[in-house]
Each structure stands twice: as C-alpha cells, then as structure tokens.
Design a protein around this motif. Structure first.
Motif, PDB file in Angstrom:
ATOM      1  N   ASP A 192      -3.814  10.220   4.070  1.00  0.00           N
ATOM      2  CA  ASP A 192      -4.783   9.602   3.163  1.00  0.00           C
ATOM      3  C   ASP A 192      -5.514  10.663   2.349  1.00  0.00           C
ATOM      4  O   ASP A 192      -5.663  10.543   1.125  1.00  0.00           O
ATOM      5  CB  ASP A 192      -5.770   8.770   3.987  1.00  0.00           C
TER       6      ASP A 192
ATOM      7  N   TYR B  27     -10.325  -1.244  -0.257  1.00  0.00           N
ATOM      8  CA  TYR B  27      -9.996  -2.578  -0.748  1.00  0.00           C
ATOM      9  C   TYR B  27     -11.218  -3.494  -0.697  1.00  0.00           C
ATOM     10  O   TYR B  27     -12.055  -3.379   0.195  1.00  0.00           O
ATOM     11  CB  TYR B  27      -8.863  -3.173   0.087  1.00  0.00           C
TER      12      TYR B  27
ATOM     13  N   HIS C 195       0.883  -1.174   0.000  1.00  0.00           N
ATOM     14  CA  HIS C 195       0.000   0.000   0.000  1.00  0.00           C
ATOM     15  C   HIS C 195       0.918   1.221   0.000  1.00  0.00           C
ATOM     16  O   HIS C 195       1.418   1.630   1.033  1.00  0.00           O
ATOM     17  CB  HIS C 195      -0.874  -0.029   1.256  1.00  0.00           C
TER      18      HIS C 195
ATOM     19  N   GLU D  29      -8.923   4.232   4.483  1.00  0.00           N
ATOM     20  CA  GLU D  29      -8.178   3.579   3.405  1.00  0.00           C
ATOM     21  C   GLU D  29      -8.471   2.092   3.307  1.00  0.00           C
ATOM     22  O   GLU D  29      -8.480   1.524   2.208  1.00  0.00           O
ATOM     23  CB  GLU D  29      -6.677   3.803   3.604  1.00  0.00           C
TER      24      GLU D  29
ATOM     25  N   ILE E  88      -2.428  -6.672   2.818  1.00  0.00           N
ATOM     26  CA  ILE E  88      -1.928  -5.320   2.591  1.00  0.00           C
ATOM     27  C   ILE E  88      -0.796  -5.027   3.570  1.00  0.00           C
ATOM     28  O   ILE E  88      -0.921  -5.268   4.770  1.00  0.00           O
ATOM     29  CB  ILE E  88      -3.050  -4.276   2.760  1.00  0.00           C
TER      30      ILE E  88
ATOM     31  N   LYS F  46      -8.086   1.621  -5.356  1.00  0.00           N
ATOM     32  CA  LYS F  46      -6.873   0.823  -5.321  1.00  0.00           C
ATOM     33  C   LYS F  46      -6.910  -0.229  -6.425  1.00  0.00           C
ATOM     34  O   LYS F  46      -7.963  -0.587  -6.930  1.00  0.00           O
ATOM     35  CB  LYS F  46      -6.747   0.150  -3.951  1.00  0.00           C
TER      36      LYS F  46
ATOM     37  N   ALA G 206       1.738  -1.875   4.818  1.00  0.00           N
ATOM     38  CA  ALA G 206       1.827  -0.418   4.744  1.00  0.00           C
ATOM     39  C   ALA G 206       2.600   0.131   5.929  1.00  0.00           C
ATOM     40  O   ALA G 206       2.766  -0.549   6.949  1.00  0.00           O
ATOM     41  CB  ALA G 206       0.424   0.205   4.715  1.00  0.00           C
TER      42      ALA G 206
ATOM     43  N   SER H 173       5.841  -6.868  -3.296  1.00  0.00           N
ATOM     44  CA  SER H 173       4.515  -7.224  -3.820  1.00  0.00           C
ATOM     45  C   SER H 173       4.595  -8.576  -4.509  1.00  0.00           C
ATOM     46  O   SER H 173       5.529  -8.852  -5.273  1.00  0.00           O
ATOM     47  CB  SER H 173       4.036  -6.159  -4.812  1.00  0.00           C
TER      48      SER H 173
ATOM     49  N   MET I 236      -1.989   3.440   7.887  1.00  0.00           N
ATOM     50  CA  MET I 236      -3.177   3.615   7.067  1.00  0.00           C
ATOM     51  C   MET I 236      -4.168   4.476   7.821  1.00  0.00           C
ATOM     52  O   MET I 236      -4.281   4.398   9.050  1.00  0.00           O
ATOM     53  CB  MET I 236      -3.834   2.264   6.725  1.00  0.00           C
TER      54      MET I 236
END
Length: 752
Positions: free
Chosen positions: A310, A348, A201, A344, A335, A326, A337, A391, A340
């Motif tokens: 955000d 998803y 993210h 946010e 996810i 997203k 990050a 990722s 967040m």
C-alpha cells in the motif's frame, strides 16, 4: 579483483537501454542482452528462459550454452533449477548447482561443465514471465551485490520482453468466462450480508522508463514524493483518531511508522543510485520485498506485506502526481482485491462501501480488524476472486456462510433478497430478546457470554444482551504490534476492557501464542504439528517473563474489581500449579507495592487436552472454575486436524464419544462444586448448545452473533424433558445423535 557488476551498475543499465532502444528483431536484441550481462558479470553463461502460456519455460537466448538448445530446451514450472525459480518466484544462488536436488540435466545444453548458478525471476505485475540465469565453471557463491545487480537487470529485461513480440500478452492474461454466474467460497473475516457492484482494487506501479538519465534528479523526485507521502499519512491518521480505538488505532499507528521506516527509505535510495528511475526503484523494492515476505510463515510478517504494498502504491501516486484517492464508487460498492493494507479500506467512501472480498488474508489480519470496527462484511481467502470478477459485475457477499456469488441469476438474486429480509426479521426478533432473561421454560437460568479478542468486541457485550465475556483472547493485543507491549500499555488495555464491561464478568485467557499464532518479536518454531507444539501455557512457563508481565498488568488493571484469569492448554495438573505459583508471586509483589488489589481473584483452566480427564479430581482441588475449549479438545480427541478439509468432516461434534466425554466433565465438576462452561464453537450452535444444556452445562460462551439464536432456543426448552431425553441416549452406537436431537427439537417446538 572488483566485479564489474558491482562497480558499474549504471554502465550496465546504460548499455542495456541502448540495446532496448535500438532497431532489429526482438530476439536478436535479446541475444545481445545476454552477451552484455555475461561480460559485465564475468559469467561464462547467461541465459533467458521465457514462460509460455502453457506453463512451460523455453530457452530463448543464451551466451555460453549450446546455441542449438535455444527453443529446444523446455522445462515445466517446478522442474529443474530454472523451473524451481519460476515456481517460487525467488532467486537461487548455488556454488554447486548439480548437487541441488532440483537439478535436471539437459544434455543438449552442454551445461554439465558449469557448476555455480545464480538465477532470478523476471517479474511483471507481480507474476513471473521469465527466468534469467548466469553460470560459471568454478564453484563460487555469488555476492549479495551480484544478486542485487542481476535482479535489477531482470526488472529492466521485463520491459524488453513486454514491449517486444517475443510472446503474446494473451499468453499471460488471466482468462475467465465473464458472463456466466460463479459461486466462490472463502472464510468469514467480518460477518454480514451485502449485495452490490464489484469494484476491482488494483493499484499498479507502471514503469515506462526503468533506466535513469540523471540519478541526482531521480533522488530529488524520490525525496519530494516521500515527504508528500508522509504528510498524507499523517493527515489520514489525524482524521482517524476520533473513529478508531484500541487495536484499530494501534494498527494504523504501526502503519504510520512504516512510512517513516529508514530501512525502506535506504533501499529505495540505493535502487536509484544503481541507475534506476524513481518509479523503477519503487517497483524494484516492492517486488523484492514481496518475494521475501510471501515466503514467510509468520502471519505478522505476511501482514506487513499488505501495508508495504500500500505504501509503495501511494508513493508512486505522489511521484507521478496522480490523485492518491480511489475513484468514485457506485452507491453499493463491493471491493475485490488480492489483499489490502490496513489503511487502504479507509480510502473508500464508507457510505457507499457495502463489503470487501479478498483472495488472501486471515481473520486476525489488520484489514479484517478494521472492517469489523467499521461493520463492513469481509470474506477472505477467496481463491481466484480477481480472475472470476469484472468491475461492474453484480456480486453477492454472504458473510454468514463465507460465499460469494458473481453475476447471480435471477433465482439466486431473489433467494438472496429473501434471505436479507429474513435476516432482518431474525435480527429484529433477537434484538427483542436482548433484555429478556436467558431462562428455560421450567425456570433454569443459563448464562450466555460472548467470546472477544478486540476492544471493539466489547461494544457487542451490551448490544447482544450477554451476561459477560466468557473468553477474552488477550493474544490479539500482542499480535497486532511490531514489538512487545510494555506493562503500562497492557495495563491500560486491560483496564479499558474492564471499563467497557461495566461490571459484567470478564474471563481473561492468558497468551495463547505459538502454533499458527506467531509474535513478530518472539521466535517460535512452528514444528510439524503446530497445534500440539510449543504454545499457550507451555510457552508461558518456559518464558516466564512473558507470563509475569501479563499477570502483573492484569493485577494492576483490576484494582477494586473482580478478576478472572484462565490458563490455556493445560495438559496436566502440575502445569496449572506452576502457573498459579507465578501468579501468587506477582500478587505478593503487587501487595508489597501498596497498590489496590482486585476485589476478588478467580483462577481457571481450559480443558482442551484429553489427558486432563484422568486428573480431573486433582485439578478440581486447585481451580476456581473450568472452561471447555471444544475446538482444540475435539481435534485432539479424534486426532483430526480441523484445518484439513480431507479429514475435518470425519467426526461429528455430537458423536457418542463427545457426549460421553462432556458428561464425565460435568459430573466431576458438579460433584466438586466447581463451575464449568463451554467456550468453543459448539456453544454458539443452537442445536449443539441444546445438547450441552441436556448434559448439565449452565454457562456457555460464544460469538456475539450467536447470543440471539441460542437465547431463543433456551427460552423454548423444558430442561427436565431435555435432560431426561439425553440420559436415555447413554451408550448410543450411532455415529452421531444430531438427527435424534433435531427430531426432539421439532417435536417440542424448540427453534434450532
């Protein structure tokens, strides 16, 4: 005399743009830049220190210092004033720099004749890449306008540094072995187990052009994008109305308010007026906000940073007409990050989202509350998560132990899948016990209650089969709001809690704020030992209006129902008596209004401070019940900060001093006929809960997930045998009786 830095910021930016767009070597252009800045700000010195890949700041360009010092003067991060700016990522504005304790003298620079200094970090992607500083001979304090001007210049300078060959991008890259398995640890924010594919993210604001050609045009772009942002946030809120209740909805409504915050809008408009593009203005305000808020100790203020980040990213998406949603997720996405915002996670697809991993956060953070409401496992405070995860990596999230496994090997994968199957079997076994009585084999009934702090937690009261709520932490209702909730709001909230309890008992603990739990609208100094500072009942008695409003709301909410109120952190009987007097005055006021009274009213005290052990007889004369808060009690008993990993393991919760202390409490309470319970972490561990039963406790309150395991233990134990065994351990000299109790459980077939 008006300073040119404040009177013509656009002229300065225009001249910098001309240099950046020009030809010639990057270092020569950097030398020109420092001359322009020095002249514009009427500074006798302007210098740029670049942060190299080895963590050393090197003087790369200067106007005013000895030119022979260029590439020779070097400072580690944290060393000297320049190093301090790089370490903290915050500016320094000093009228007498040499008097500052961090000042480090470098004779080759010739800077001893300069007294005042203004230095700002040069940020790129939220990380410091350089430090920009100006100096003067006279002792002067630079104005806020000059600070703003230099920060804006630093942002533009970041473009030149990144686009030039002054450093290699890999010097600043966060490198890691992207093939080897990695195990990370963190804190459990929302429990559960998950296995899936990592998705990073990483919303980023990329500024390709910082200096505006037409500020009027940029203001129009900004205004149009803000209108689109607000429309999108309003639509998101409308869609969420049917999903979220209680604190979850309050959090999203607070987020919605930020989109309409005038202060944020004015800062953006001022940044554009100074000569920046709309994209650069968003980045400029975001970086400045992050620097200020990351330094805050108030957890609520730090929580707001995630929301503002955000919003800035969403505004940028509208500005460049990028789809705000997203990217499509794999079927089993995890996810990863840094942090967040509350909204946010809603971006998803919840059907595909399996878990969330954060580098920062807290159990009371807004994204954690939303994750619990959505029943999504979340592990936070996972250091270096983004450095360790790519990722597409396979990732395991163990929300029961607070562990993350990145690119797990086949053995770990098979073991975790076996754990998933075993967990499913355990949960099915515990679910089958839900409607069974919590009763020992020799027929003694044990009350098992849940600890709660959110309205969403009340759903677990029914699903776990608990007898009631042994501890309702009322402070979370206050912590998620930007301002003090009014009495009507509190009344409605407490009424909703009682409604969801559906007749089962609920013990409301009055506000336990202060220490590490701050309220944004109440200034509380944390002190050097916040756990032992101005908090809980101490704050309530010193600020009686706060306690009065809460007690008034509780009385109103409990009309014709049983009301149980517990005061936290009572250190001496006089504190309980004073708190009870406030309640009695509120009860008289309530009666005078003619409103329906609670059907019954029970007042209790939490035993968390060891001093109460020597006033138990007096306390038991004035309370209706006692509840032992084992978490705080044990850290005070052993003088150990349970949040400090160096000392947290120095005592055992089943050590002889703890056993003797708890036995003393039970004996005194039983003799006085006063009910006593335990509502700390000890109550939720089957082995430790078994010890509490053997000492005489018959009422335990715990996390809802612990109800099943503890009830299973209760239904397999013969209490007379356990009590006899525990009696024989009086005066034990071992560090802990844990192993002995474990042996007892194995010999008697008690699952712990």
């Amino acid at each position: 005399m008006t300073n040119p830095a404040t009177s013509s910021p656009r002229l300065l930016l225009r001249r910098l743009r001309e240099v950046m767009a020009g030809t010639g070597e990057a270092e020569a252009r950097l030398n020109t830049v420092v001359r322009i800045i020095a002249n514009n700000m009427v500074a006798e010195v302007c210098s740029v220190y670049l942060l190299r890949g080895d963590g050393v700041l090197e003087l790369f360009a200067t106007e005013g210092l000895n030119p022979e010092a260029v590439h020779q003067t070097r400072l580690r991060v944290g060393e000297g004033l320049i190093g301090e700016i790089a370490r903290s990522a915050r500016y320094l504005n000093l009228s007498d720099a040499q008097a500052h304790p961090a000042f480090a003298y470098r004779p080759e620079t010739g800077e001893e004749i300069y007294h005042s200094l203004l230095g700002v970090p040069v940020l790129r992607g939220g990380r410091v890449v350089a430090v920009l500083a100006v100096q003067n001979r006279t002792q002067r304090h630079y104005s806020e306008e000059e600070v703003e001007a230099l920060q804006t210049v630093a942002m533009v300078l970041a473009e030149l540094l990144v686009s030039s060959q002054l450093f290699r991008p890999e010097d600043f890259a966060q490198t890691s072995d992207t093939t080897a398995p990695v195990r990370l640890t963190g804190q459990i924010f929302a429990d559960g187990l998950a296995i899936g594919i990592a998705v990073l993210h990483e919303p980023k604001i990329v500024v390709d052009r910082a200096i505006a050609d037409d500020t009027t045009y940029e203001q129009k772009r900004l205004a149009r994008s803000i209108a689109q942002l607000r429309e999108a946030v309003d639509a998101m809120m409308s869609a969420a109305q049917s999903v979220f209740v209680g604190e979850s909805r309050d959090i999203l409504e607070a987020y919605q308010m930020f989109a309409y915050d005038r202060g944020w809008l004015v800062r953006l408009q001022e940044a554009v007026a100074s000569g920046l593009t709309a994209e650069a203005a968003i980045k400029r305000v975001q970086d400045d906000t992050r620097i200020r808020m990351e330094a805050a100790v108030d957890p609520y203020i730090r929580e707001r940073l995630a929301d503002l980040d955000d919003l800035a990213n969403r505004l940028y998406a509208h500005l460049i007409e990028r789809d705000e949603a997203k990217p499509a997720l794999p079927d089993n996405a995890v996810i990863v990050a840094r942090h967040m915002g509350a909204a946010e996670i809603l971006d998803y697809d919840r059907e595909r989202l399996r878990a969330v991993v954060l580098e920062e956060g807290a159990t009371t953070s807004h994204v954690a509350i939303i994750a619990r409401a959505l029943q999504i496992p979340l592990v936070g405070n996972v250091r270096d998560a983004r450095k360790s995860v790519e990722s597409g990596d396979r990732i395991i999230v163990d929300g029961e132990q607070g562990q993350i496994f990145v690119r797990p090997g086949e053995e770990v994968l098979h073991a975790f899948q076996a754990n998933l199957a075993a967990r499913a079997a355990r949960l099915a076994r515990f679910a089958a016990l839900r409607d069974q009585p919590s009763e020992t084999l020799d027929g003694v009934r044990i009350a098992l209650n849940v600890n709660a702090g959110l309205l969403i937690d009340m759903d677990q009261l029914q699903s776990s089969g608990a007898d009631g709520v042994g501890l309702y932490r009322t402070e979370i209702h206050f912590m998620v709001r930007p301002r003090m909730p009014k009495i009507d709001s509190q009344t409605g909230f407490y009424r909703a809690v009682l409604n969801r309890a559906d007749g089962k008992p609920v013990v409301f603990r009055t506000l336990d704020v202060g220490g590490d739990k701050a309220l944004p609208y109440l200034r509380i100094e944390s002190g050097e030992n916040p756990a032992m500072g101005w908090r809980a009942i101490r704050l309530g008695l010193d600020r009686p209006a706060l306690l009065q409003s809460q007690l008034r709301a509780l009385l109103r909410a409990a009309e014709d129902r049983d009301l149980r109120i517990m005061f936290p952190m009572i250190a001496e009987v006089s504190e309980f008596v004073a708190a009870r007097a406030i309640l009695e005055r509120e009860l008289e006021r309530h009666r005078a209004s003619g409103a329906p009274e609670p059907r019954s009213l029970h007042l209790g005290a939490m035993v968390e401070v060891p001093s109460l052990a020597w006033q138990l007889d007096e306390l038991l004369e004035v309370v209706d019940f006692l509840s032992v808060g084992s978490n705080d009690l044990l850290q005070f008993l052993f003088a150990v900060d349970r949040g400090n990993p160096r000392v947290a393991g120095r005592y055992d919760r089943l050590s002889p001093p703890v056993i003797a202390f708890f036995r003393h409490l039970v004996c005194k309470a039983d003799a006085a006929g006063v009910p006593i319970s335990v509502c700390g972490e000890m109550a939720g561990s089957p082995l430790e809960a078994m010890a509490l039963l053997g000492l005489g406790f018959r009422n335990l309150s715990m996390n809802a997930a612990s109800i099943g395991p503890v009830k299973e233990m209760v239904r397999h134990v013969v209490l007379t045998e356990l009590t006899s065994y525990m009696s024989g351990m009086n005066g034990a000299q071992e560090r802990s009786i844990r192993d002995c109790l474990g042996d007892f459980a194995r010999r008697h077939g008690v699952p712990v």
